[in-house]
Design an enzyme around this catalytic site. Structure first.
Site, PDB file in Angstrom:
ATOM      1  N   GLY A 277       0.970  -1.213   0.084  1.00 56.58           N
ATOM      2  CA  GLY A 277       0.126  -0.152   0.019  1.00 56.58           C
ATOM      3  C   GLY A 277       0.882   1.280  -0.200  1.00 56.58           C
ATOM      4  O   GLY A 277       2.088   1.191   0.536  1.00 56.58           O
TER       5      GLY A 277
ATOM      6  N   LYS B 172       0.249   0.175   6.952  1.00 54.95           N
ATOM      7  CA  LYS B 172       0.834  -0.941   6.691  1.00 54.95           C
ATOM      8  C   LYS B 172       1.692  -1.198   8.225  1.00 54.95           C
ATOM      9  O   LYS B 172       1.667  -2.357   8.932  1.00 54.95           O
ATOM     10  CB  LYS B 172       1.978  -1.078   5.630  1.00 54.95           C
ATOM     11  CG  LYS B 172       1.236  -0.940   4.441  1.00 54.95           C
ATOM     12  CD  LYS B 172       2.057  -1.025   3.058  1.00 54.95           C
ATOM     13  CE  LYS B 172       3.354  -0.240   3.509  1.00 54.95           C
ATOM     14  NZ  LYS B 172       3.010   1.386   2.979  1.00 54.95           N
ATOM     15  N   SER B 173       2.567  -0.435   8.515  1.00 55.49           N
ATOM     16  CA  SER B 173       3.402  -0.641   9.686  1.00 55.49           C
ATOM     17  C   SER B 173       2.786  -0.546  10.841  1.00 55.49           C
ATOM     18  O   SER B 173       2.824  -1.429  11.824  1.00 55.49           O
ATOM     19  CB  SER B 173       4.588   0.396   9.777  1.00 55.49           C
ATOM     20  OG  SER B 173       5.531   0.450   8.614  1.00 55.49           O
TER      21      SER B 173
ATOM     22  N   GLU C  14      10.020  -3.959   5.233  1.00 57.11           N
ATOM     23  CA  GLU C  14      10.902  -3.525   4.191  1.00 57.11           C
ATOM     24  C   GLU C  14      12.209  -4.283   4.349  1.00 57.11           C
ATOM     25  O   GLU C  14      13.368  -3.390   4.637  1.00 57.11           O
ATOM     26  CB  GLU C  14      11.007  -2.222   4.137  1.00 57.11           C
ATOM     27  CG  GLU C  14       9.603  -1.353   3.783  1.00 57.11           C
ATOM     28  CD  GLU C  14       9.341  -1.490   2.293  1.00 57.11           C
ATOM     29  OE1 GLU C  14      10.168  -2.108   1.809  1.00 57.11           O
ATOM     30  OE2 GLU C  14       8.320  -0.862   1.868  1.00 57.11           O
TER      31      GLU C  14
END
Length: 295
Positions: A39, A45-46, A170
């Site tokens: 996204g 997300k995190s 990531e």
């Protein structure tokens, strides 16, 4: 270990100062698979993955991990088993290093969760071997290592705790192509070993190569939750609306499909795409030769 996220909201702050980030998230993270979360920046997300081991607790709803439940009322003293079951590998995890030697750093996690000195050392040595770390350097300071070596040490520190689930934010950020390839191979090995992997990534080629399931986040909500094949079967315009790039292989495959080519399956690599094209071209050549023979 299956993870169920049930009706989760999350906001930073409280009252009039609260900032909503997640809204009514309902998901199942399947056991033994790689689930990618994608996204645009700011999509949540995190914040979502930090719910998985209670680094952040839901403002509403709950996260169910095996026999454990996380809600806004869960006491800190009940979170240790959850954090040993779900290991977090943050973006640039080498910033987490702190001990005097590599071995001490990797031993810290197991010892913190109750392992003896001997058990922690055995787990640390095994984890360092698993990430391909040079065992001649285990008594060195982690701060004297190269960036790639530091990344391996940080990853080994999580592996040494032997979590059922590993969450990567990531993980390939800042790595050179060889380092990225080695990391992706390790993630595949971990899945084969039975680990459940959750992966945040903006690199769509990485998602295509690794993920079994993909969750697309948008403005704090789940926009899509489907298999990799289902996701990349969507039209190009849908990805543009999500501000997501298509992997080059998929973009090329879609253009070829417009030109009349058909494909048996989603091509995850250029080599796979080339093989499928070769089969069609060989068949077309054979058909042309047959027509010529009958003229």
């Amino acid at each position: 270990m299956v993870i169920d996220i049930e009706g989760v909201d999350f906001a930073y702050g409280a009252g009039k100062q609260s900032v909503p980030v997640l809204k009514d998230i309902n998901l199942t993270i399947k056991e033994g698979q790689i689930t990618a979360i994608i996204g645009q920046t700011g999509s949540g997300k995190s914040t979502l993955v930090q719910q998985l081991n209670a680094l952040l607790k839901p403002s509403k709803g709950q996260v169910v991990i095996g026999a454990h439940k996380i809600s806004k009322n869960t006491k800190e003293k009940y979170l240790a088993p959850i954090r040993s079951a779900v290991g977090m590998v943050f973006q640039f995890p080498e910033s987490q290093l702190f001990a005097a030697t590599v071995l001490e750093d990797v031993m810290y996690g197991p010892k913190n969760f109750g392992a003896s000195e001997e058990e922690a050392k055995k787990a640390a040595v095994q984890a360092l071997k698993q990430v391909g770390f040079d065992d001649r350097l285990i008594d060195q300071s982690p701060f004297n290592l190269s960036g790639g070596q530091m990344r391996r040490v940080a990853l080994a520190g999580v592996l040494a705790m032997n979590p059922d689930t590993m969450v990567f934010d990531e993980p390939a950020a800042g790595l050179d192509p060889q380092g990225q390839a080695e990391l992706l191979a390790l993630l595949k090995d971990l899945r084969e070993a039975g680990k459940t992997i959750v992966l945040i990534s903006h690199q769509m080629e990485q998602v295509l190569a690794l993920a079994d399931q993909v969750i697309v986040m948008k403005a704090g909500q789940v926009e899509a939750n489907e298999t990799t094949a289902e996701l990349f079967a969507r039209p190009k315009d849908w990805f543009a609306d999500q501000h997501l790039d298509l992997p080059e292989t998929i973009a090329f495959q879609k253009e070829l499909a417009k030109a009349g080519f058909t494909f048996d399956h989603l091509a995850k690599t250029i080599e796979d795409l080339a093989d499928q094209l070769k089969g069609q071209l060989d068949l077309a050549k054979l058909s042309k030769e047959e027509v010529s023979a009958h003229e």
